[in-house]
Each structure stands twice: as structure tokens, then as C-alpha cells.
Design a protein around this motif. Structure first.
Motif, short mmCIF file in Angstrom:
data_model
loop_
_atom_site.label_atom_id
_atom_site.label_comp_id
_atom_site.label_asym_id
_atom_site.label_seq_id
_atom_site.Cartn_x
_atom_site.Cartn_y
_atom_site.Cartn_z
N LEU A 1 18.48 47.82 39.37
CA LEU A 1 19.59 47.36 40.20
C LEU A 1 19.83 45.87 40.01
CD1 LEU A 1 21.52 48.69 42.15
CD2 LEU A 1 19.95 48.18 44.01
N GLU A 2 18.76 45.10 39.97
CA GLU A 2 18.89 43.65 39.76
C GLU A 2 19.50 43.35 38.39
OE1 GLU A 2 18.34 41.03 41.91
OE2 GLU A 2 18.29 42.73 43.28
N GLU A 3 19.12 44.10 37.38
CA GLU A 3 19.69 43.89 36.05
C GLU A 3 21.16 44.27 36.03
OE1 GLU A 3 18.39 42.45 33.27
OE2 GLU A 3 16.65 41.97 34.52
N LEU A 4 21.51 45.35 36.69
CA LEU A 4 22.91 45.79 36.73
C LEU A 4 23.78 44.77 37.47
CD1 LEU A 4 22.55 49.61 37.44
CD2 LEU A 4 23.50 48.55 35.38
N ARG A 5 23.26 44.14 38.49
CA ARG A 5 24.03 43.15 39.25
C ARG A 5 24.41 41.95 38.40
NH1 ARG A 5 20.38 44.07 44.36
NH2 ARG A 5 21.69 45.58 45.45
N GLN A 6 23.60 41.65 37.40
CA GLN A 6 23.87 40.51 36.54
C GLN A 6 24.99 40.77 35.54
OE1 GLN A 6 20.22 39.29 34.65
NE2 GLN A 6 19.12 39.16 36.61
N ASN B 1 30.18 47.91 29.39
CA ASN B 1 29.88 49.33 29.17
C ASN B 1 28.43 49.59 29.58
OD1 ASN B 1 32.40 49.93 28.15
ND2 ASN B 1 31.79 49.64 26.01
N THR B 2 28.24 50.55 30.44
CA THR B 2 26.89 50.93 30.85
C THR B 2 26.69 52.40 30.54
OG1 THR B 2 27.69 51.34 33.10
CG2 THR B 2 26.69 49.20 32.68
N TYR B 3 25.45 52.73 30.20
CA TYR B 3 25.13 54.08 29.79
C TYR B 3 24.00 54.63 30.63
CZ TYR B 3 27.95 53.06 25.71
OH TYR B 3 28.99 52.72 24.89
N LYS B 4 24.11 55.91 30.92
CA LYS B 4 23.09 56.63 31.68
C LYS B 4 22.34 57.53 30.72
CE LYS B 4 22.71 59.96 35.44
NZ LYS B 4 23.46 60.69 36.45
N THR C 1 20.13 61.98 25.42
CA THR C 1 21.54 61.59 25.30
C THR C 1 21.85 60.43 26.24
OG1 THR C 1 22.05 63.92 24.90
CG2 THR C 1 23.90 62.47 25.40
N PHE C 2 22.76 59.57 25.79
CA PHE C 2 23.26 58.50 26.63
C PHE C 2 24.74 58.73 26.90
CE2 PHE C 2 19.56 56.72 24.58
CZ PHE C 2 18.92 56.08 25.62
N VAL C 3 25.10 58.69 28.18
CA VAL C 3 26.47 58.97 28.59
C VAL C 3 27.07 57.71 29.18
CG1 VAL C 3 27.91 60.41 30.07
CG2 VAL C 3 25.84 61.36 29.05
N LEU C 4 28.29 57.39 28.76
CA LEU C 4 28.99 56.23 29.29
C LEU C 4 29.34 56.46 30.75
CD1 LEU C 4 30.34 53.47 28.65
CD2 LEU C 4 32.40 54.75 28.03
N GLU C 5 28.92 55.54 31.61
CA GLU C 5 29.18 55.64 33.05
C GLU C 5 29.67 54.28 33.54
OE1 GLU C 5 28.93 58.05 35.32
OE2 GLU C 5 27.92 59.62 34.20
N VAL D 1 28.83 53.47 39.37
CA VAL D 1 28.14 54.75 39.51
C VAL D 1 26.63 54.55 39.33
CG1 VAL D 1 27.81 57.03 38.47
CG2 VAL D 1 30.12 56.13 38.82
N LEU D 2 26.27 53.79 38.31
CA LEU D 2 24.84 53.54 38.06
C LEU D 2 24.22 52.75 39.21
CD1 LEU D 2 24.78 52.70 34.24
CD2 LEU D 2 24.14 54.81 35.38
N MET D 3 24.95 51.79 39.75
CA MET D 3 24.43 51.00 40.87
C MET D 3 24.24 51.88 42.10
SD MET D 3 26.13 47.24 40.53
CE MET D 3 25.17 46.64 41.90
N ASP D 4 25.19 52.77 42.35
CA ASP D 4 25.08 53.68 43.49
C ASP D 4 23.85 54.58 43.35
OD1 ASP D 4 27.35 52.61 44.64
OD2 ASP D 4 28.68 54.23 43.96
N GLU D 5 23.64 55.08 42.14
CA GLU D 5 22.49 55.95 41.89
C GLU D 5 21.17 55.21 42.13
OE1 GLU D 5 22.87 57.53 37.95
OE2 GLU D 5 24.48 58.90 38.52
N GLN D 6 21.10 53.97 41.64
CA GLN D 6 19.87 53.18 41.81
C GLN D 6 19.64 52.82 43.27
OE1 GLN D 6 17.59 52.82 39.42
NE2 GLN D 6 18.99 54.04 38.18
N GLU D 7 20.71 52.51 43.99
CA GLU D 7 20.57 52.22 45.42
C GLU D 7 20.08 53.45 46.17
OE1 GLU D 7 24.43 50.73 46.47
OE2 GLU D 7 23.99 48.72 45.73
#
Length: 128
Positions: free
Chosen positions: A45-50, A56-59, A64-68, A72-78
Motif C-alpha cells: 500500500l505504501e509503495e502504491l501511494r507513491q 500502469n499497475t498490474y495484479k 499471469t499479470f493483469v492490468l488493473e 483497485v489495487l489500493m482497495d484490495e490492499q486496504e
């Protein structure tokens, strides 16, 4: 007759102690696991905030890596962080309960051995 009753009481107390100790170890292992999960979610979460919002972020899904979107990634981590904290809190309560049970079993064992010193000598003479 009383000697047999004391022996069976000792065996029952011993089995309760073993069972409760095993449960306590299991809870402690689960807590360690959830602490690690919580820390990973926090650091991610800290890395995503920066990152800027247009990055482009990938999950990762298996291999497989999916573009998200970043949001969405921040919500999942929270959510992972909150879930981990809630689970750790529940496990902490279980741990306290089990520690109280262990103390109770130890007191029961102590009382039993004080009532029957012969049983204590027999236990001490047993080979481990």
C-alpha cells in the motif's frame, strides 16, 4: 482406590494440558502468519501511494499479470490490511483464553500433586 482415581485425574489433566498447549501453538502460528500478511499489505500500500494515478499497475494472478487501475489495487490492499487486523484481534483473544486455560490446568495439577505426594513421587520416577 483413591490412588487409581488420582492417576486417572492426572492423566486427564495431562491430556488437557497437551491439547491446550497444541491449540496455543496453532494460534501463535496463525498470528505470525497474519502479521506477515498484514505487513506485506501495508508495504504494498505504501509503495502504491507513491505512484502517480496514471501509472500502469498490474495484479498477479498465478503466473499471469493483469492490468488493473491503481485504485483497485489500493482497495484490495486496504481490505487485506483490515482483514488481517481483525483476524489478529480475534486470535489475540483466543490466545488469552488458552493461556488462562493452561494456568487453570497447571493449578489443578498442582492441587492434585499436593493432595497425593505419592503420585508426585511416582511421576518423578517414570522414565521419559
Amino acid at each position: 482406590m483413591a490412588d487409581e482415581a488420582n492417576k486417572s485425574a492426572f492423566l486427564e489433566i495431562q491430556s488437557r494440558m497437551i491439547e491446550t498447549t497444541a491449540k496455543l501453538k496453532q494460534v501463535q502460528n496463525q498470528m505470525r502468519s497474519k502479521e506477515g500478511e498484514k505487513k506485506r499489505a501495508y508495504l504494498t500500500l505504501e509503495e502504491l501511494r507513491q505512484l502517480s494515478d496514471d501509472t500502469n499497475t498490474y495484479k498477479s494472478i498465478g503466473r499471469t499479470f493483469v492490468l488493473e487501475p491503481k485504485s483497485v489495487l489500493m482497495d484490495e490492499q486496504e481490505e487485506k490490511l483490515k482483514d488481517s487486523e481483525a483476524t489478529i484481534s480475534a486470535l489475540e483473544k483466543s490466545k488469552e483464553y488458552l493461556e488462562k486455560q493452561i494456568a487453570e490446568v497447571e493449578n489443578n495439577l498442582r492441587e492434585l500433586l499436593q493432595q497425593d505426594p505419592g503420585l508426585a513421587r511416582q511421576i518423578m520416577s517414570m522414565s521419559v
